[in-house]
Structures are given as C-alpha cells and as structure tokens.
Design an enzyme around this catalytic site. Structure first.
Site, PDB file in Angstrom:
ATOM      1  CB  SER A   2      -0.892   0.005   1.239  1.00 25.95           C
ATOM      2  OG  SER A   2      -0.094  -0.032   2.401  1.00 25.95           O
ATOM      3  CB  CYS A  56       0.758  -5.337   1.643  1.00 20.66           C
ATOM      4  SG  CYS A  56      -0.586  -4.495   2.489  1.00 20.66           S
ATOM      5  CG  HIS A  70       3.884   0.509   6.656  1.00 19.82           C
ATOM      6  ND1 HIS A  70       3.247  -0.277   5.733  1.00 19.82           N
ATOM      7  CD2 HIS A  70       3.875   1.772   6.143  1.00 19.82           C
ATOM      8  CE1 HIS A  70       2.855   0.479   4.703  1.00 19.82           C
ATOM      9  NE2 HIS A  70       3.228   1.721   4.943  1.00 19.82           N
TER      10      HIS A  70
HETATM   11  N1  DGL Z   1       2.320  -2.727   4.914  1.00 18.18           N
HETATM   12  C1  DGL Z   1       0.912  -3.002   5.048  1.00 18.18           C
HETATM   13  C2  DGL Z   1       0.758  -4.313   5.820  1.00 18.18           C
HETATM   14  O1  DGL Z   1       1.697  -5.093   5.869  1.00 18.18           O
HETATM   15  C3  DGL Z   1       0.265  -1.793   5.620  1.00 18.18           C
HETATM   16  C4  DGL Z   1      -1.167  -1.754   5.469  1.00 18.18           C
HETATM   17  C5  DGL Z   1      -1.806  -0.402   5.429  1.00 18.18           C
HETATM   18  O2  DGL Z   1      -1.666   0.274   4.419  1.00 18.18           O
HETATM   19  O3  DGL Z   1      -2.512  -0.083   6.385  1.00 18.18           O
HETATM   20  O4  DGL Z   1      -0.287  -4.615   6.349  1.00 18.18           O
END
Ligand code: DGL
Length: 281
Positions: free
Chosen positions: A19, A81, A202
């Site tokens: 994302s 993600c 993240h």
């Molecule tokens: N890096 C995404 C994950 O692993 C983040 C999700 C988001 O955009 O809220 O879930």
C-alpha cells in the site's frame, strides 16, 4: 501441419506490491537473498493506509495493483503487505489469476512468516501486531493453527503505526506514545507471549521504539528475512518461474502519489537514490 510449439511466456521483473512504503522493508531483504533479479516495486501511496478499509475495497485496490504489475511484464508478484495478503490474496489466486493469464503467480507474506514463527516460540503463546484489517481477518490465527493447533495467538491492531511511517514520523517523540500503548496492551492481554510478530511490513521502520518498549524476554519477529528465504525456496522448487524473471539486479519504483515525495522518502528507507515513476491505477 505440425502443431506450433506454445509461445514462450514473456520474461520480466519480479513485482513487489505494498500500500505504501512498508513493502520496501521486504524488498530490501529479498534483494539481499536474490540480488540477481530485476525488481519492480509498486506503492499505492495515494490510497494508503489500507488497514482500516473493508474487504471489498482492499481486494479491488490490490487487484488493480497486481494487474498493473502484470501489464508491465511481471510474471510473479509478491504482496509485500499483510493486509492485502489477508484480504485479497486467496480471492485473486482463486478467482482472477486464470483471467489475468494463468501462467502468472501472486504470493503473500503471511504463510512464510507463520511457518517460521511456530518454531520460535517456547511458551507456545505468540502475539501479532498488525493493522485492523489483518487482525480482524483472523488470517494469522488460522494459518498458525494449520501448523500448530496448540499455539495461543493474540492479535493487537495498531491503527496509528502505519500513518506514523507513511508520514515519516517513526522516529519522532510522538511515536513513543502509540508504540508503547500497543505493546503494553498486547502483553496485558496475554502475559505469556514470548514472541511478537510484526505482522505489517511498515512496522520494522518503528523498530527502535518497539525494542524500547518490549520486555527483554520477548522476541520481536520482523518478517522480511522469512519472506525472502521462502521466496528463494519457491524459485528453487519452480525453476520454470525463476527462468522467466529477468536478471541484472535493476530496481524500478512506481507510486500512485507524487514521484518527488516517494523519491525523497524511499531514498531514506532504502539508503540510496531510487528511480521512480508516478502511475494511476
Ligand atoms: N504494509 C501493510 C501491511 O503489511 C500496511 C497496510 C496499510 O496500508 O494499512 O499490512
């Protein structure tokens, strides 16, 4: 007339999708394990965070991203993600891959993480820190129980953590409050947890703060290394897919937000200059 041999599927870079910036933590690890391949990274920064969106929205956004990477020649896409892996991977694999060209593949990050984590816990109590979307999907509990039904899994949604990273506030004093709150929260829910999974790509960017508020006997598990090792293993078991990935070690970046903004932030996350192009999904 003799039948024509089937056309060789086109070769292309390995696609990595998130994302926003979080998938860069996975990309970095994958490139360490598999430096020979070319990579195409796509961050849907304009629509991040995904974490609190409904299933339908996350599925639609993820499918659009996968299609964009396929159109640019990627034979294989990693959903770097957890939210997309939890909410969209299975449906894309089962309902869309055939239509999009049956010889392309999409893989996620939850299964490889779970395979690793089940052998790390001694107390058989693990905690999962992730977005609301990932926690509410129950995907971690489901996958853990397929391997080890006796392990107790406790989830904790951390809704402020992704915005902190996306807005480059992960090292700011303000981040302390939100990190501490969620770590204390999950350990209150289950004091026997000895292994804390960072179930969002993240979160490794908040590592300094996470370490600061996690008690010494609790292991913190970021997933990049396990995802990269599992991908290397997948390509060994699927040489026909490995042969379709172009080599040369190049990496190109796509974002749905401004290219300048991405260039600036990604350079900090990746410790170097990045080549980036803005696209619409
Ligand atoms: N890096 C995404 C994950 O692993 C983040 C999700 C988001 O955009 O809220 O879930």
């Amino acid at each position: 007339m003799p039948a024509r041999p089937a056309a060789l599927p086109a070769a292309g870079p390995l696609g990595v999708f998130d994302s926003g910036y979080g998938g860069l933590t996975i990309l970095r690890q994958i490139r360490q394990f598999l430096p020979q391949y070319d990579y195409l990274y796509l961050g849907d920064n304009a629509r991040a965070p995904y974490g609190s969106h409904s299933f339908e929205v996350i599925y639609r956004y993820t499918l659009e991203a996968v299609e964009a990477l396929f159109q640019r020649g990627c034979p294989l896409v990693i959903l770097a993600c957890n939210t997309a892996s939890a909410k969209a991977l299975r449906t894309i694999q089962q309902c869309d891959l055939e239509r999009l060209g049956g010889n392309r593949r999409v893989l996620g990050v939850i299964r490889p993480t779970v395979e690793a984590v089940c052998s790390l816990t001694r107390t058989r109590h693990i905690g999962v820190l992730a977005t609301a979307g990932t926690i509410n999907s129950g995907s971690y509990t489901l996958e853990v129980h397929k391997i080890a039904p006796d392990i107790v899994v406790t989830g904790q949604a951390c809704p402020m953590w992704v915005p902190l990273v996306e807005n480059y506030e992960f090292d700011s004093p303000g981040a302390d409050y939100f990190v501490r709150k969620r770590i204390e929260g999950i350990l209150r829910l289950d004091p026997d947890i000895d292994t804390l999974v960072l179930g969002c790509t993240h979160y490794p960017l908040l590592m300094n703060k996470i370490v600061k508020y996690t008690p010494p006997g609790v292991r913190i598990v970021p997933q990049g290394e396990y995802v990269a090792a599992s991908l290397a293993d997948y390509l060994k078991r699927h040489p026909e897919m490995a042969a379709r990935l172009t080599t040369g070690g190049r990496c190109h970046y796509l974002t749905t937000e401004s290219a300048d903004k991405f260039r600036e932030s990604a350079a900090l996350f990746m410790h170097g200059k990045v080549e980036v192009e803005q696209i619409a999904l």
